[in-house]
Design an enzyme around this catalytic site. Structure first.
Site, PDB file in Angstrom:
ATOM      1  CE  LYS A   1      37.027  45.710  45.640  1.00  0.00           C
ATOM      2  NZ  LYS A   1      38.423  45.578  45.158  1.00  0.00           N
TER       3      LYS A   1
ATOM      4  CB  SER B   1      37.733  45.599  41.396  1.00  0.00           C
ATOM      5  OG  SER B   1      38.580  45.262  42.487  1.00  0.00           O
TER       6      SER B   1
ATOM      7  CB  SER C   1      41.509  46.120  42.350  1.00  0.00           C
ATOM      8  OG  SER C   1      41.179  45.336  41.231  1.00  0.00           O
TER       9      SER C   1
END
Length: 471
Positions: free
Chosen positions: A80, A155, A179
């Site tokens: 990420k 996210s 997220s």
């Protein structure tokens, strides 16, 4: 090699250890898959192909030498883009950090590399991971693999979209208000928000905070458990790290679910609006637990104060972690992010004290609730994947949503009391949009939660349906 890319992580691990495929071959297959699929979804935003192939060659050399192999030997992964990676650009989706290259790995990346993972690059995020729709001014928007005109969530949206399209078998992510769970729901994969401290955070300006956690994503529940076994475990750099080894989770997940007590709360007692398409899918599928021998009852937890807890502590965290950036770079930050930081700056000591009092009372009420129930089931997201050009849904079932986080109450209200929660594929709307079921376990009860999710997954098999971008 596309079939290899859609194998489970455990199947890949067996093939690597048996010498049926080399780490270099597996990495090359995933790089080819990224080349084929990524232009259509924009999930992997920084690619480190040469570095990945060099790491894979080194892994093959260790295999040939007969060395003991780590648990993720030869696994290609993209991290990420909010997770610091030494020597690899980490932008957090912000123009402020567009050229930022960290000197060190953050703890979760450090653990994955030590476990044998090979770094393919970075996955897309919203700016500073703020919001559950993945778009930013550096890399643009990530599209849903099942419907490219829809959001992939956020996210950890890039991570989820990459999993769904076979670009990597395992993914790391983070979750403050959904997220890990929301993009898993939108992209038909599995995402687990562990209990705070299960996967330690470092470095972290708010080391004692329980709001934001790191966690695993994968295409199956068993693969999530495998990744959690590597990510979890104590570390002296985190003061809230749970003192239990991650290996607790690398076990078979089969379990007799007869007698399991499941509380089904489709709208948290009328406190959140939910799109009828979401409710229609989940109302059918939650009773899979009944077929497995569990007792499913309509029951709503008492989440009084949870909204204030989450919003106050989130704003406080934003001001703490990004206040200095706002001072220096206000004109380079999105308006909603600026507003969140300023909200945190306006908080008084009394505001934070009230939130902590409510937080403690909420935890105690949920402790009592889980003395009656083993599992809480509810929607992950209150809407199906929405049009990609929208910043956020502004209305749900006729109810206006005033901000870009309002529509994710079904996830962030759960974050407020800190129990582990995951999204597991639960079906599709009539027009083919994925819907996830959120399952919440007891305090620090990740293993029992994974076992229940595994039983549901094996009975329903919705996660095996591949997106339209897959061959």
């Amino acid at each position: 090699m596309d079939d290899v890319c859609f194998a489970t992580a455990r199947e890949m691990a067996a093939a690597l250890r048996a010498g049926e495929i080399s780490a270099r071959e597996l990495t090359r297959a995933h790089l080819d898959r990224i080349e084929a699929a990524n232009p259509r979804v924009n999930a992997v935003v920084t690619l480190t192909a040469e570095r990945a192939l060099a790491e894979a060659a080194a892994a093959d050399a260790r295999f040939a030498a007969g060395e003991d192999l780590p648990p993720l030997h030869g696994f290609p992964m993209a991290h990420k883009d909010t997770h610091a990676t030494a020597g690899i650009r980490t932008t957090k989706g912000s123009p402020i950090l567009a050229d930022h290259v960290p000197d060190t790995d953050e703890l979760v990346v450090e653990r994955l590399k030590r476990a044998g993972a090979i770094t393919l690059g970075k996955t897309n995020v919203p700016e500073f991971a703020a919001g559950s729709h993945t778009f930013n001014p550096v890399f643009g928007v990530t599209r849903n693999p099942y419907a490219p005109d829809r959001s992939a969530g956020g996210s950890s949206g890039g991570a989820a979209a990459a999993l769904a399209t076979g670009m990597h078998p395992l993914a790391d992510g983070s979750d403050m208000g959904g997220s890990l769970r929301n993009p898993a729901s939108f992209c038909n994969v599995v995402g687990l928000r562990p209990a705070p401290g299960r996967v330690p955070n470092w470095p972290d300006e708010a080391a004692y905070s329980t709001m934001s956690v790191r966690g695993p994503m994968a295409r199956t529940v068993s693969d999530v458990a495998l990744l959690l076994s590597v990510m979890a475990g104590p570390d002296p750099r985190s003061p809230i790290a749970i003192d239990a080894p991650g290996t607790l989770f690398d076990v078979p997940l089969e379990r007799d679910l007869r007698g399991l007590r499941v509380a089904w709360s489709p709208d948290l007692g009328g406190t959140i609006p939910v799109d009828a398409a979401v409710t229609a899918v989940l109302e059918r599928q939650v009773h899979t637990f009944t077929e497995l021998g569990a007792v499913v009852e309509r029951a709503d937890p008492d989440l009084r104060g949870a909204d204030e807890v989450f919003r106050t502590l989130r704003a406080w965290y934003f001001a703490l972690s990004m206040g200095s950036l706002l001072t220096r770079h206000r004109d380079r930050m999105k308006a909603t992010l600026v507003g969140n930081i300023e909200e945190g700056r306006r908080l008084s000591g009394g505001d934070v004290a009230r939130a902590e009092i409510l937080h403690s009372a909420l935890y105690q009420r949920m402790r009592v609730f889980f003395e009656t129930y083993d599992l809480l089931a509810l929607p992950v997201s209150q809407v199906p994947p929405f049009p990609v050009e929208m910043e956020y849904p502004t209305e749900i079932a006729g109810v206006a949503q005033g901000s870009y986080i309002d529509w994710m109450r079904s996830a962030y209200l759960i974050s407020a009391f800190g129990h582990p929660a995951l999204s597991v594929p639960a079906g599709f709307t009539p027009d083919g949009l994925p819907i996830g079921l959120q399952l919440v376990g007891r305090h620090r009860g990740e293993l029992a939660l994974l076992q229940a999710a595994y039983g549901f997954e094996q009975a329903t098999r919705f996660g095996e349906r591949r997106p339209i971008l897959a061959p």
